[in-house]
Design a protein around this motif. Structure first.
Motif, PDB file in Angstrom:
ATOM      1  N   LEU A   1     -20.389 -30.777 -30.184  1.00  0.00           N
ATOM      2  CA  LEU A   1     -20.617 -31.436 -28.891  1.00  0.00           C
ATOM      3  C   LEU A   1     -21.253 -32.819 -29.081  1.00  0.00           C
ATOM      4  O   LEU A   1     -20.902 -33.776 -28.380  1.00  0.00           O
ATOM      5  CB  LEU A   1     -21.512 -30.568 -27.984  1.00  0.00           C
ATOM      6  CG  LEU A   1     -20.871 -29.261 -27.502  1.00  0.00           C
ATOM      7  CD1 LEU A   1     -21.878 -28.413 -26.724  1.00  0.00           C
ATOM      8  CD2 LEU A   1     -19.651 -29.543 -26.623  1.00  0.00           C
ATOM      9  N   ALA A   2     -22.158 -32.909 -30.045  1.00  0.00           N
ATOM     10  CA  ALA A   2     -22.804 -34.203 -30.306  1.00  0.00           C
ATOM     11  C   ALA A   2     -21.777 -35.223 -30.789  1.00  0.00           C
ATOM     12  O   ALA A   2     -21.813 -36.392 -30.426  1.00  0.00           O
ATOM     13  CB  ALA A   2     -23.910 -34.026 -31.349  1.00  0.00           C
ATOM     14  N   ARG A   3     -20.838 -34.754 -31.616  1.00  0.00           N
ATOM     15  CA  ARG A   3     -19.771 -35.645 -32.119  1.00  0.00           C
ATOM     16  C   ARG A   3     -18.894 -36.116 -30.953  1.00  0.00           C
ATOM     17  O   ARG A   3     -18.508 -37.276 -30.893  1.00  0.00           O
ATOM     18  CB  ARG A   3     -18.916 -34.914 -33.164  1.00  0.00           C
ATOM     19  CG  ARG A   3     -19.671 -34.542 -34.417  1.00  0.00           C
ATOM     20  CD  ARG A   3     -19.831 -35.698 -35.391  1.00  0.00           C
ATOM     21  NE  ARG A   3     -18.568 -36.075 -35.993  1.00  0.00           N
ATOM     22  CZ  ARG A   3     -18.143 -37.324 -36.159  1.00  0.00           C
ATOM     23  NH1 ARG A   3     -18.885 -38.330 -35.737  1.00  0.00           N
ATOM     24  NH2 ARG A   3     -16.980 -37.580 -36.718  1.00  0.00           N
ATOM     25  N   LEU A   4     -18.619 -35.175 -30.017  1.00  0.00           N
ATOM     26  CA  LEU A   4     -17.821 -35.541 -28.833  1.00  0.00           C
ATOM     27  C   LEU A   4     -18.512 -36.634 -28.022  1.00  0.00           C
ATOM     28  O   LEU A   4     -17.873 -37.448 -27.376  1.00  0.00           O
ATOM     29  CB  LEU A   4     -17.628 -34.329 -27.908  1.00  0.00           C
ATOM     30  CG  LEU A   4     -16.563 -33.318 -28.246  1.00  0.00           C
ATOM     31  CD1 LEU A   4     -16.463 -32.284 -27.130  1.00  0.00           C
ATOM     32  CD2 LEU A   4     -15.208 -33.996 -28.422  1.00  0.00           C
ATOM     33  N   LYS A   5     -19.854 -36.603 -28.045  1.00  0.00           N
ATOM     34  CA  LYS A   5     -20.620 -37.613 -27.302  1.00  0.00           C
ATOM     35  C   LYS A   5     -20.700 -38.932 -28.074  1.00  0.00           C
ATOM     36  O   LYS A   5     -21.364 -39.863 -27.652  1.00  0.00           O
ATOM     37  CB  LYS A   5     -22.038 -37.101 -27.034  1.00  0.00           C
ATOM     38  CG  LYS A   5     -22.097 -35.791 -26.278  1.00  0.00           C
ATOM     39  CD  LYS A   5     -22.414 -36.006 -24.826  1.00  0.00           C
ATOM     40  CE  LYS A   5     -22.299 -34.771 -23.973  1.00  0.00           C
ATOM     41  NZ  LYS A   5     -23.289 -33.750 -24.230  1.00  0.00           N
ATOM     42  N   GLY A   6     -20.093 -38.974 -29.250  1.00  0.00           N
ATOM     43  CA  GLY A   6     -20.004 -40.237 -29.982  1.00  0.00           C
ATOM     44  C   GLY A   6     -21.022 -40.419 -31.090  1.00  0.00           C
ATOM     45  O   GLY A   6     -21.104 -41.495 -31.689  1.00  0.00           O
ATOM     46  N   LEU A   7     -21.801 -39.386 -31.433  1.00  0.00           N
ATOM     47  CA  LEU A   7     -22.783 -39.541 -32.513  1.00  0.00           C
ATOM     48  C   LEU A   7     -22.096 -39.391 -33.875  1.00  0.00           C
ATOM     49  O   LEU A   7     -21.166 -38.587 -34.010  1.00  0.00           O
ATOM     50  CB  LEU A   7     -23.886 -38.477 -32.389  1.00  0.00           C
ATOM     51  CG  LEU A   7     -25.085 -38.831 -31.492  1.00  0.00           C
ATOM     52  CD1 LEU A   7     -24.686 -38.945 -30.049  1.00  0.00           C
ATOM     53  CD2 LEU A   7     -26.193 -37.797 -31.650  1.00  0.00           C
ATOM     54  N   SER A   8     -22.557 -40.140 -34.855  1.00  0.00           N
ATOM     55  CA  SER A   8     -22.035 -39.976 -36.216  1.00  0.00           C
ATOM     56  C   SER A   8     -22.530 -38.620 -36.731  1.00  0.00           C
ATOM     57  O   SER A   8     -23.504 -38.070 -36.195  1.00  0.00           O
ATOM     58  CB  SER A   8     -22.564 -41.083 -37.130  1.00  0.00           C
ATOM     59  OG  SER A   8     -23.961 -40.926 -37.279  1.00  0.00           O
ATOM     60  N   VAL A   9     -21.875 -38.102 -37.801  1.00  0.00           N
ATOM     61  CA  VAL A   9     -22.298 -36.800 -38.341  1.00  0.00           C
ATOM     62  C   VAL A   9     -23.775 -36.844 -38.723  1.00  0.00           C
ATOM     63  O   VAL A   9     -24.554 -35.940 -38.392  1.00  0.00           O
ATOM     64  CB  VAL A   9     -21.443 -36.412 -39.569  1.00  0.00           C
ATOM     65  CG1 VAL A   9     -21.965 -35.128 -40.207  1.00  0.00           C
ATOM     66  CG2 VAL A   9     -19.995 -36.255 -39.170  1.00  0.00           C
ATOM     67  N   GLN A  10     -24.160 -37.916 -39.387  1.00  0.00           N
ATOM     68  CA  GLN A  10     -25.540 -38.005 -39.863  1.00  0.00           C
ATOM     69  C   GLN A  10     -26.530 -38.041 -38.700  1.00  0.00           C
ATOM     70  O   GLN A  10     -27.533 -37.328 -38.684  1.00  0.00           O
ATOM     71  CB  GLN A  10     -25.689 -39.257 -40.728  1.00  0.00           C
ATOM     72  CG  GLN A  10     -26.959 -39.228 -41.539  1.00  0.00           C
ATOM     73  CD  GLN A  10     -27.306 -40.596 -42.094  1.00  0.00           C
ATOM     74  OE1 GLN A  10     -26.437 -41.448 -42.250  1.00  0.00           O
ATOM     75  NE2 GLN A  10     -28.578 -40.812 -42.371  1.00  0.00           N
ATOM     76  N   LYS A  11     -26.226 -38.875 -37.715  1.00  0.00           N
ATOM     77  CA  LYS A  11     -27.110 -39.003 -36.546  1.00  0.00           C
ATOM     78  C   LYS A  11     -27.174 -37.677 -35.785  1.00  0.00           C
ATOM     79  O   LYS A  11     -28.251 -37.243 -35.352  1.00  0.00           O
ATOM     80  CB  LYS A  11     -26.573 -40.131 -35.645  1.00  0.00           C
ATOM     81  CG  LYS A  11     -27.445 -40.474 -34.477  1.00  0.00           C
ATOM     82  CD  LYS A  11     -28.714 -41.190 -34.924  1.00  0.00           C
ATOM     83  CE  LYS A  11     -29.680 -41.377 -33.770  1.00  0.00           C
ATOM     84  NZ  LYS A  11     -31.057 -41.530 -34.215  1.00  0.00           N
ATOM     85  N   ALA A  12     -26.001 -37.033 -35.633  1.00  0.00           N
ATOM     86  CA  ALA A  12     -25.947 -35.756 -34.909  1.00  0.00           C
ATOM     87  C   ALA A  12     -26.821 -34.714 -35.608  1.00  0.00           C
ATOM     88  O   ALA A  12     -27.575 -33.984 -34.960  1.00  0.00           O
ATOM     89  CB  ALA A  12     -24.503 -35.273 -34.809  1.00  0.00           C
ATOM     90  N   LYS A  13     -26.738 -34.661 -36.954  1.00  0.00           N
ATOM     91  CA  LYS A  13     -27.543 -33.682 -37.699  1.00  0.00           C
ATOM     92  C   LYS A  13     -29.030 -33.969 -37.545  1.00  0.00           C
ATOM     93  O   LYS A  13     -29.832 -33.059 -37.379  1.00  0.00           O
ATOM     94  CB  LYS A  13     -27.154 -33.695 -39.179  1.00  0.00           C
ATOM     95  CG  LYS A  13     -25.841 -32.983 -39.436  1.00  0.00           C
ATOM     96  CD  LYS A  13     -25.524 -32.964 -40.914  1.00  0.00           C
ATOM     97  CE  LYS A  13     -24.243 -32.190 -41.165  1.00  0.00           C
ATOM     98  NZ  LYS A  13     -23.784 -32.319 -42.546  1.00  0.00           N
TER      99      LYS A  13
END
Ligand code: ATP
Length: 301
Positions: free
Chosen positions: A97-109
């Motif tokens: 869901l975080a990726r869908l909102k446009g966050l990079s993998v690193q930022k999302a983690k």
């Protein structure tokens, strides 16, 4: 300055006007309550703000821009009905869901680790969504709605299913997000939560805006000249007639005095009579009472 403005917004479903010319303004950085009885049009209004559905007429502006078809990334929405995929792990799901909102993998983690710690979910995030208790799934949904740091966070009954400890945890996060500049639009049927949390509110009935403003100002404007005295002393058997004692419960007495008698007059009398005043205050009606009164009046109109 306002973050959200609705101008004469209407929506009809098969001849039924679910939202009828609603106008309202949500100031930036406040916690704003969206209230109304069942079927009033709250969810339809929220769905138009998020761009899930569209007004038949009227305009919605978010941060000065007209809302169009896709959910703006500056909005976080926690709907009342949850839509998590049951077989995925909590971590994978929130990451997705975080990726869908446009966050990079690193930022999302990074953000996920922060929120899992913050909401005390460390022993849960490896589990599958279907294994979560109602409260835990609620917290996961909260994370999904805030992970991209939205400017406007829309929460529909965010405390349903939460125990008192988790309710406080989420309340604290809501206050913290507000202090950091997030605007919160909060829909609930729990009126005491509105008094506790919201600074401003709108009451919708049958698709119409029937009351809007600052929560404390609304309570003050509905005051009925009621006062309450609490005293540990033995209270006099009788107060002056013009005080109009309306209730006595143990050490508490309620008055609805003549209009010319002010709180200072009451207090002066108590002190002159040597009554020990443990507490004395004007009683404002609750948002619950105001809700019922306003909805009943608007139904008769
Ligand atoms: P509640 O507090 O019960 O959740 P609500 O204030 O969120 O109510 P809405 O869900 O916005 O109310 O519904 C407003 C009205 O519009 C209701 O009469 C509902 O039946 C109707 N309505 C909502 N969505 C649709 C739809 N897709 N098709 C037809 N009618 C709809």
């Amino acid at each position: 300055m306002s973050i959200l403005t609705l101008q004469q917004v209407s929506k009809t479903f098969q001849n039924y006007k679910a939202v009828d010319q609603i106008s309202l303004t949500v100031p930036r950085g406040c916690i704003y309550g969206l209230l109304g009885p069942n079927g009033a049009g709250k969810t339809t209004t929220i769905r138009m703000i998020t761009g899930i559905t569209h007004p038949d007429s009227g305009d919605i502006f978010l941060g000065g821009n007209r809302v169009n078809k896709t959910i703006p990334s500056s909005i976080g929405y926690m709907p009342e009905e949850r839509g998590l995929y049951k077989k995925m792990s909590v971590w994978d799901h929130l990451l997705y869901l975080a990726r869908l909102k446009g966050l990079s993998v690193q930022k999302a983690k990074e953000e996920l680790k922060f929120w899992i710690e913050r909401l005390d979910m460390k022993s849960w995030y490896t589990k599958k969504v279907e294994e979560l208790s109602k409260g835990m799934s609620q917290k996961a949904q909260f994370i999904a709605s805030v992970i991209h740091k939205p400017d406007l966070l829309i929460l529909d009954e965010p405390f349903s299913g939460l125990d008192p400890i988790n309710t406080n945890l989420i309340k604290d996060e809501i206050s913290r997000l507000r202090d950091m500049g997030t605007t919160i639009l909060f829909s609930t049927h729990r009126m005491e939560q509105v008094e506790e949390i919201c600074e401003r509110m709108v009451l919708i009935n049958k698709g119409k805006n029937v009351l809007e403003g600052d929560v404390e100002e609304i309570r003050k404007s509905h005051r009925q000249h009621l006062f309450e005295l609490v005293s540990e002393n033995d209270l006099p058997g009788r107060f002056p007639d013009e005080f109009h004692e309306i209730q006595r419960l143990g050490k508490k007495v309620r008055f609805n005095p003549e209009p010319h008698i002010q709180s200072a007059d009451l207090l002066r009398y108590f002190l002159n009579e040597g009554i020990e005043v443990n507490a004395f205050r004007e009683q404002f009606p609750s948002i619950n009472d105001i809700f019922i009164e306003t909805v009943e009046k608007s139904n008769q109109a």
